[in-house]
Design a protein around this motif. Structure first.
Motif, PDB file in Angstrom:
ATOM      1  N   ASN A 103       0.820  -1.221   0.000  1.00 53.08           N
ATOM      2  CA  ASN A 103       0.000   0.000   0.000  1.00 53.08           C
ATOM      3  C   ASN A 103       0.851   1.267   0.000  1.00 53.08           C
ATOM      4  O   ASN A 103       0.348   2.359   0.284  1.00 53.08           O
ATOM      5  N   SER A 111      -3.903  -2.900   5.545  1.00 47.42           N
ATOM      6  CA  SER A 111      -4.712  -1.709   5.791  1.00 47.42           C
ATOM      7  C   SER A 111      -5.477  -1.858   7.100  1.00 47.42           C
ATOM      8  O   SER A 111      -5.536  -0.934   7.916  1.00 47.42           O
ATOM      9  N   ASN A 131      -6.273   3.532   5.894  1.00 44.68           N
ATOM     10  CA  ASN A 131      -7.170   3.201   4.784  1.00 44.68           C
ATOM     11  C   ASN A 131      -6.503   3.417   3.439  1.00 44.68           C
ATOM     12  O   ASN A 131      -5.674   4.307   3.284  1.00 44.68           O
ATOM     13  N   VAL A 132      -6.902   2.600   2.480  1.00 46.30           N
ATOM     14  CA  VAL A 132      -6.399   2.771   1.111  1.00 46.30           C
ATOM     15  C   VAL A 132      -7.332   3.755   0.401  1.00 46.30           C
ATOM     16  O   VAL A 132      -8.551   3.574   0.432  1.00 46.30           O
TER      17      VAL A 132
END
Ligand code: KIV
Ligand code: ZN
Length: 514
Positions: free
Chosen positions: A230, A275, A281-282
């Motif tokens: 991420n 995440s 959060n993505v």
């Protein structure tokens, strides 16, 4: 013959330096096992000297995660290298990763060292690490802003002292792709014996160029890429592994001289896991793993995709392990089917964890018509590993409205007793959290609260993430329920239990009346 690029994942070290992120040992172990399964070559498991917790996590990963190299970061100091070795020495394949800054600005203001002193330190510390470990990586911190002639000398010293990997970090994300690619090419052309070691790159994303810079470096001879899931990491983060890998795989025609060993179908689930564990959060429009990455909104696009997917899709959702939303299990599904589904999603639960997840699934199946993979994953992820359940939720009652003061009554169970407390607050969540703090006998400093629907529909599960600090330690909690108040209370309870697990029961200041 294509060159196989080595993937060095630093989610657990640079990624954990993301502000507000704090993973416990079990969480790190779980992420490390997933990284190994997806085929990364090196896991940087942490910075062993940074704290006893970091040390234990690196050691646990080194001792338990097989089929991958395990590295610990260390400054170019004997005591750091000693600690790094102590942490990784039992790994199947250990690596010591030591670093020293080489740019004028870092040498002058941070290190207060001259070029000659830096060269000397590189030589002695790489040699020192080499006495312990045959695999030593040396990083020239802030390499992209280092005077290039000096950088060649530093790399040469490191190689002569025994480094097997030399890392060229773009520490502050300052480089541009062409410039960074040229830097790697020039290093290859100007440093003797450079072909005997791996050239690694470690790019930060301050200008949004981390992946582009990494790819440019690979095209010019880098053989190891450092990245995180991420794109987590210091400030704007590091090169995102999912973007780098899918870039190489999707554009095989262009990157036809390179390959990698990553199983791309594991990308989506590890992204979700990281995440959820980190509480970061993505963003929906994030490349590859964002919620909108495979969504087609405009009519023209939808029409195109319906008649031929490749009109607007350059890669398939399946290639990253993202299955279409299908009803996977229902009310009547048995334990075996549930367990099989979990295995397909990459979760290997202990019998105890499985019982609990199956129980939660049955409760959910009574409330929600269709149960999707995302629901099952949210239920499993809710139970953070390594957290002892000092308190459990018994019941709650909330009263709130636009013309009344919000009031909450929460009952928690502890060692067979039920503790009930009530409190008012600025809204129902504040009231509930206040009541819980009274019940457990200590306060937390709430930093962040977020809620999102796990799937679409009115009966969707709500997933709450709470970030709170206690005595300077950042703690993350998660809760899921079709009732958002319940999800919030469970998330706060998760933070409370995490605080007790990590800081000890001494933090309880006021013993609540039973
Ligand atoms: O960004 C950086 O330079 C680093 C090094 C320690 C590799 O993280
Ligand atoms: Zn970094």
């Amino acid at each position: 013959m294509p060159v196989r690029i080595k993937i060095f994942d630093t989610t657990l070290r640079d990624g954990e330096q993301t502000p507000g992120v704090n993973l416990n040992i079990q969480e790190k172990l779980e992420i490390a096992k997933r990284l190994a399964k997806m085929g990364v070559d090196v896991i940087e498991a942490g910075f062993a000297i940074a704290s006893p917790g970091d040390f234990e996590a690196v050691k646990a990963i080194a001792e338990n995660v097989k089929g991958v190299k395990v590295a610990s970061l260390s400054r170019a100091l004997e005591k750091d290298i000693d600690r790094a070795w102590e942490a990784v020495k039992n790994a199947e394949s250990p690596r010591i990763h030591t670093f020293l800054a080489t740019s004028d600005i870092h040498m002058k203001y941070k290190l207060r060292m001259t070029e000659e002193e830096v060269l000397q330190r590189v030589e002695t510390m790489v040699a020192y690490a080499k006495r312990y470990c045959s695999d030593v990586e040396f990083s020239a911190e802030d390499a992209s802003r280092t005077r290039v002639e000096f950088l060649y000398r530093v790399i040469d010293k490191a190689i002569k002292a025994g480094a097997t990997v030399v890392n060229i970090p773009d520490t502050v994300g300052y480089a541009t792709p062409e410039e960074f690619g040229n830097l790697i090419k020039n290093i290859k052309n100007n440093v003797p014996d450079i072909d005997k070691v791996d050239i690694s790159v470690h790019c930060h994303n301050d200008l949004g160029l981390a992946v582009a810079n990494t790819l440019a470096a690979i095209m010019n001879g880098a053989t190891q890429a450092e990245c995180t899931i991420n794109g987590l990491g210091e400030r704007a983060g590091n090169a995102a592994m999912e973007e780098l890998i899918m870039g190489i795989s999707t554009r095989k025609d262009y990157y036809n001289n390179i390959t990698h060993g990553i199983d791309t179908t594991r990308i989506y689930s590890i992204s979700r896991l990281v995440s959820s564990m980190t509480g970061v959060n993505v963003q929906p429009n994030k490349a590859i793993v964002g919620a909108n990455a495979f969504a087609h909104e405009s009519g023209i696009h939808q029409h195109g995709v319906l008649s031929e997917k490749s009109t607007y899709e350059i890669m398939t959702p399946e290639s990253i392990g993202l299955k279409q939303n299908t009803m996977v299990l229902g009310k009547l599904s048995g334990r075996h089917a549930f367990e099989e589904r979990l295995k397909e999603l990459g979760y290997n639960l202990s019998p105890e964890e499985l019982n609990r997840a199956f129980n939660d699934f049955k409760i959910l199946a009574d409330k929600k018509k269709t149960i999707l993979d995302q629901d099952i994953e949210a239920l499993v992820r809710e139970k953070a590993p390594g957290i002892q359940e000092f308190f459990e939720l018994d019941s709650f009652q909330i009263s709130s409205g636009n013309k009344v003061i919000s009031t909450a009554m929460v009952s928690l169970r502890r060692n067979g007793d039920v503790i009930t407390e009530a409190a008012t607050g600025d809204g129902p969540i504040d009231a509930a959290f206040n009541a819980m703090e009274r019940a457990v006998g200590f306060n937390l400093d709430l930093q962040d609260y977020s809620i999102k629907a796990v799937t679409e529909g009115k009966d969707a599960l709500g997933e709450v993430t709470v970030r709170a600090s206690k005595d300077g330690k950042m703690l993350i909690g998660r809760g899921v329920s079709t009732d958002i108040m319940e999800a919030s209370i469970k998330a706060y309870l998760n933070v409370i239990n995490r605080a007790l697990s990590e800081l000890g029961e001494e933090i309880i200041k006021v013993k609540a009346a039973l």
